[in-house]
Write a protein that holds these residues in place. Structure first.
Motif: not given
Length: 418
Positions: A401, A36-37, A57-58, A46-48, A374, A83
């Protein structure tokens, strides 16, 4: 039918970004930074995601099922980056170990992955099995929950117990003893584990409930009363109650009515709705069992169609957050659900498709699937979000986001996103 899907098959991304995505697809480069970072720093995305109000986190989680029924599966999911994970569904019982839905404790672990062609000719995959809920003892399930909480402490991947509580017909009362004992016991395990997670429970309306042919009013009664009975026996205020809806054998309008019923009668209790469990074929046979749940594009077609209708009729008001499920086989499909309000997605079949479906040749199925979801250059989450960012006119230096997408239906005309 084709206008069900809002995202073009040809992403609108410049050549430089296409080359970068292709490079990332061919070779993992994110292990040092973390997935993710890396995506945030490299692509300003931002894939939160979220399950209810819980940030993940995803957005990719594992749906309740055979693939979340032992601790090694949960550990692999956590280590390899999912996630969140919803545990296999346990059947509620009372303090005497009696369960009114004992018939759902079916030991049938065999699963068969099959290609399936939808009504409109789209090829996908479905997984077929006879099993229903957790078939071991309730004590074994509690042990799985406790060990899963330990894995959360190590990895920060949320784990979510799933329960199928007693669902009466119109002539029965709810067996509150099962609600009380099951809920309080799960909460005790959560308390003893001392995790910094809310106490989470997801009520699973199994796809196999379609085989019972309940009336519409019986189903709506469940939706009005089940969340309140669960909440009645939870002591903590630090909680998340989820409801996973099934696809009963009625039309789209009734499916919309189910979502509305939860929003109109339980919005103060239900924190997330998982939309929607698999379809049910009354005539299909598998190992001498007639009546089998299935997925593929017929499932995502229906789910997206229903959610679109719900958004059109209800979307100007605040509604209970959605966790999507149903044929999430790409990042692009995840965005399709997000455009209808979904803040996360739950996956089962995609972890079992043929190996040639994945670019990665090494690692677990979880790792291979997440990489594909992803970074696939044609339909991954990264390329789809970048394309959507361009269509919306958002500057590259501005962070886009994933959690901005579920709000787009309030701001733009969605049919112009292609």
């Amino acid at each position: 039918m084709d206008n069900i899907y809002l995202i073009s098959d040809k992403p609108k991304v410049n050549l430089g970004l296409k080359q970068q995505i292709n490079s990332d697809y061919e070779q993992i480069k994110y292990e040092e930074l973390g997935l993710e970072k890396y995506i945030l720093e490299k692509y300003n995305l931002d894939v939160s995601g979220k399950y209810g109000n819980l940030v993940t986190k995803n957005p990719f989680g594992k749906a309740s099922g055979q693939l979340s029924s032992n601790i090694s599966q949960i550990k692999t999911d956590a280590v390899d980056g999912l996630g969140f994970a919803v545990l296999k569904t346990v059947i509620s019982q009372d303090e005497n170990s009696e369960s009114s839905m004992e018939a759902w404790k079916v030991k049938a672990p065999k699963m068969v992955v099959e290609e399936i062609v939808s009504e409109r000719g789209e090829r996908g995959y479905t997984v077929t099995w006879k099993g229903r809920g957790w078939d071991k003892s309730f004590e074994d399930y509690l042990e799985l929950v406790a060990k899963s909480f330990d894995i959360y402490k190590e990895t920060q991947m949320p784990v979510i117990p799933s329960v199928q509580y007693h669902l009466p017909n119109s002539e029965e009362d709810f067996r509150e003893s099962e609600y009380r004992f099951t809920t309080k016991t799960l909460e005790r395990v959560w308390n003893e584990s001392s995790v910094d997670l809310p106490f989470i429970v997801e009520q699973d309306f199994s796809a196999t409930l379609s085989g019972l042919k309940n009336t519409k009013e019986e189903i709506l009664r469940w939706l009005r009363e089940v969340p309140r009975l669960i909440d009645k026996y939870i002591d903590t205020d630090n909680k998340i109650i989820g409801v996973k809806l099934f696809n009963p054998s009625f039309d789209d309008d009734f499916q919309v009515e189910m979502v509305k019923t939860l929003n109109n009668n339980a919005s103060d209790i239900v924190d997330t709705i998982t939309c929607f469990n698999r379809l049910f074929d009354f005539n299909k046979e598998f190992e001498d069992k007639k009546g089998i749940a299935y997925g593929g594009y017929d499932l995502s077609d229906r789910n997206l169609r229903v959610l679109t209708k719900f958004i059109d009729e209800y979307g100007k008001k605040t509604f209970i957050p959605i966790s999507a499920t149903g044929n999430i086989n790409s990042g692009k499909m995840m965005v399709e659900y997000a455009l209808r309000g979904a803040t996360s997605g739950q996956i089962h079949t995609f972890f079992q498709v043929p190996s040639e479906s994945f670019r990665l040749h090494e690692g677990s199925r979880t790792k291979k699937a997440l990489h594909e979801l992803m970074f696939n250059p044609a339909n991954g989450l990264v390329v789809t979000m970048l394309s959507l960012r361009n269509i919306l006119g958002i500057k590259e230096e501005q962070v886009f986001r994933f959690l901005d997408i579920p709000e787009l239906h309030r701001k733009v005309q969605l049919d112009k996103l292609k």
